[in-house]
Design an enzyme around this catalytic site. Structure first.
Site, PDB file in Angstrom:
ATOM      1  N   CYS A   1     -76.435  58.848  -4.099  1.00 30.80           N
ATOM      2  CA  CYS A   1     -76.819  59.862  -3.354  1.00 30.80           C
ATOM      3  C   CYS A   1     -76.718  61.692  -2.982  1.00 30.80           C
ATOM      4  O   CYS A   1     -77.539  61.874  -4.100  1.00 30.80           O
ATOM      5  CB  CYS A   1     -76.364  59.563  -1.791  1.00 30.80           C
ATOM      6  SG  CYS A   1     -78.131  59.450  -0.732  1.00 30.80           S
TER       7      CYS A   1
ATOM      8  N   HIS B   1     -78.173  52.993  -2.927  1.00 29.58           N
ATOM      9  CA  HIS B   1     -76.178  52.500  -1.951  1.00 29.58           C
ATOM     10  C   HIS B   1     -75.702  51.163  -3.084  1.00 29.58           C
ATOM     11  O   HIS B   1     -76.056  50.632  -2.086  1.00 29.58           O
ATOM     12  CB  HIS B   1     -76.922  52.760  -0.704  1.00 29.58           C
ATOM     13  CG  HIS B   1     -76.099  54.113  -0.436  1.00 29.58           C
ATOM     14  ND1 HIS B   1     -74.863  55.490   0.095  1.00 29.58           N
ATOM     15  CD2 HIS B   1     -77.665  55.824   0.361  1.00 29.58           C
ATOM     16  CE1 HIS B   1     -75.688  56.309   0.934  1.00 29.58           C
ATOM     17  NE2 HIS B   1     -76.219  56.245   0.276  1.00 29.58           N
TER      18      HIS B   1
ATOM     19  N   GLU C   1     -73.263  49.751  -2.450  1.00 31.12           N
ATOM     20  CA  GLU C   1     -71.984  49.528  -1.763  1.00 31.12           C
ATOM     21  C   GLU C   1     -72.839  49.159  -0.663  1.00 31.12           C
ATOM     22  O   GLU C   1     -72.305  48.361   0.124  1.00 31.12           O
ATOM     23  CB  GLU C   1     -71.331  50.740  -1.200  1.00 31.12           C
ATOM     24  CG  GLU C   1     -71.303  51.321   0.177  1.00 31.12           C
ATOM     25  CD  GLU C   1     -72.452  52.446  -0.388  1.00 31.12           C
ATOM     26  OE1 GLU C   1     -73.241  53.099   0.257  1.00 31.12           O
ATOM     27  OE2 GLU C   1     -73.152  52.883  -1.507  1.00 31.12           O
TER      28      GLU C   1
END
Length: 402
Positions: A289, A373, A375
């Site tokens: 990001c 993202h 995660e």
């Protein structure tokens, strides 16, 4: 509650959104009382409102949730990305109902009030989302008063005076203040998060140590560190303003550049020179990001403010190496300009929503980054390979500089 013209407050209104163009949207306030000014954006995820509110990348922003039923599973101590919410407030369609999840230990209304964050219900979020899509993310003030007393001209002046996110460095305001070691891996129902770097995570060979990641915190989400641990790494976190000497003093096997809020060009004034020095070491480097945008700047590319940004948990991204499509979570209002990428940098991923850049890597692949993202696991495992790739690279000897 329907939109209304300025000063024509409907009966029972206890909350209001005042946009910089003069539009006034009345609703029902919840959470903390008061007022907050920032950029009004929208998020399309159907779940994860607690993670979204605590994501440091949302500093300076008020989130409009397009899914109408927000708050219906309450809040808990596990589903957070930081100690406190960083988003300024939330705008929702329906009133917040009583929690219906066995995991909940606090009503969203009480959680918002305890963290001094403002909520606004009863808004036509579809209409507001259309405004943002057509006109871009506006500046605005969200306000809540239990008595229904609002000074609209003052709120409007605040919205119009706020400078906006472009040119604003917010990483320093949300970053950690000192370095620390991270421990804890994947979450398990009934157990919570692993409390060590070994439990429940990918184990290195018996004669090998865990590679050491030094993560620069520009506003990081905790789940990124959990995934690095789960992939087999040891993690040390340093503040956004960490110098090259401070990073290298931690003896990293690889460097991670975290997500975060604000304008990458503003944060890049102090971050980019450090990243360029780190690139020269030839050590593996991975960015997510804001970290992706900062890596792009360090490599000679440019970033630009997007019309409305990408914020949601169902964004399709094409991996150019094999054509596979990953379902990703995104949260960004700035993007790396594809046409500005230098010759030694390859585009690796592309958004299938608008064709914008979603990933890059250097020749040799020692440094790489993605705009999304991994995660957040919306796939849910579509993108975990990125953490495995990074940890695997750190186990390899450094062949030379980038």
């Amino acid at each position: 509650m329907a939109d209304a013209k300025p000063f024509a407050m409907p009966e029972g209104a206890t909350g209001v959104l005042v946009l910089a163009n003069g539009d006034v949207l009345w609703g029902r306030g919840f959470g903390a009382e008061g007022a907050a000014v920032g950029e009004v954006c929208f998020h399309t995820a159907m779940t994860g409102y607690q993670e979204i509110m605590t994501d440091p990348s949302f500093a300076g922003q008020v989130i409009t949730f397009t899914f109408p039923h927000i708050g219906n599973v309450g809040t808990n101590v596990d589903d957070v990305e930081a100690n406190d919410p960083h988003a300024l407030g939330m705008i929702v369609r329906e009133d917040v109902t009583a929690p219906s999840s066995f995991r909940s230990n606090e009503h969203l209304d009480a959680w918002m009030a305890r963290h001094n964050r403002i909520g606004l219900a009863g808004i036509d979020t579809r209409a507001l989302t259309r405004r943002i899509r057509q006109g871009g993310a506006p500046n605005g003030v969200i306000a809540h008063s239990a008595t229904g007393e609002f000074d609209i001209p003052t709120l409007l002046a605040q919205a119009q005076a706020w400078p906006g996110l472009e040119g604003m460095d917010l990483a320093k305001t949300v970053s950690c203040e000192t370095h620390y070691g991270w421990a804890g891996g994947a979450w398990h129902l009934g157990k919570g998060y692993d409390d060590s770097t070994a439990a429940g995570s990918v184990e290195p060979a018996a004669d090998a140590r865990r590679p050491h990641v030094v993560a620069i915190d520009y506003g990081s989400k905790r789940n990124i560190f959990r995934n690095l641990v789960h992939a087999g790494a040891e993690v040390t976190v340093l503040p956004a303003t960490a110098t090259y000497e401070e990073v290298m003093a931690a003896n990293p096997d690889g460097i991670f550049l975290s997500n975060g809020p604000g304008d990458p060009a503003a944060t890049g004034e102090y971050a980019v020179p450090v990243i360029r020095q780190l690139l020269d070491t030839g050590k593996p480097l991975f960015g997510i990001c804001l970290g992706h945008q900062l890596l792009g700047l360090a490599l000679g590319a440019k970033t630009t403010k997007m019309h409305q940004g990408h914020r949601g948990a169902n964004h399709p991204v094409k991996r150019l190496s094999d054509g596979a499509v990953e379902i990703t979570s995104m949260n960004h209002g700035f993007a790396v300009e594809r046409d500005s990428l230098p010759g030694n940098v390859r585009e690796t991923h592309v958004s299938l929503f608008d064709g914008s850049n979603a990933g890059i890597e250097t020749d040799g692949g020692r440094a790489f980054s993605v705009q999304y993202h991994p995660e957040a696991s919306p796939g849910p495992q579509d993108s975990f390979y990125l953490f495995e790739r990074f940890v695997g690279m750190m186990r390899e000897p450094v062949a030379g500089n980038n």
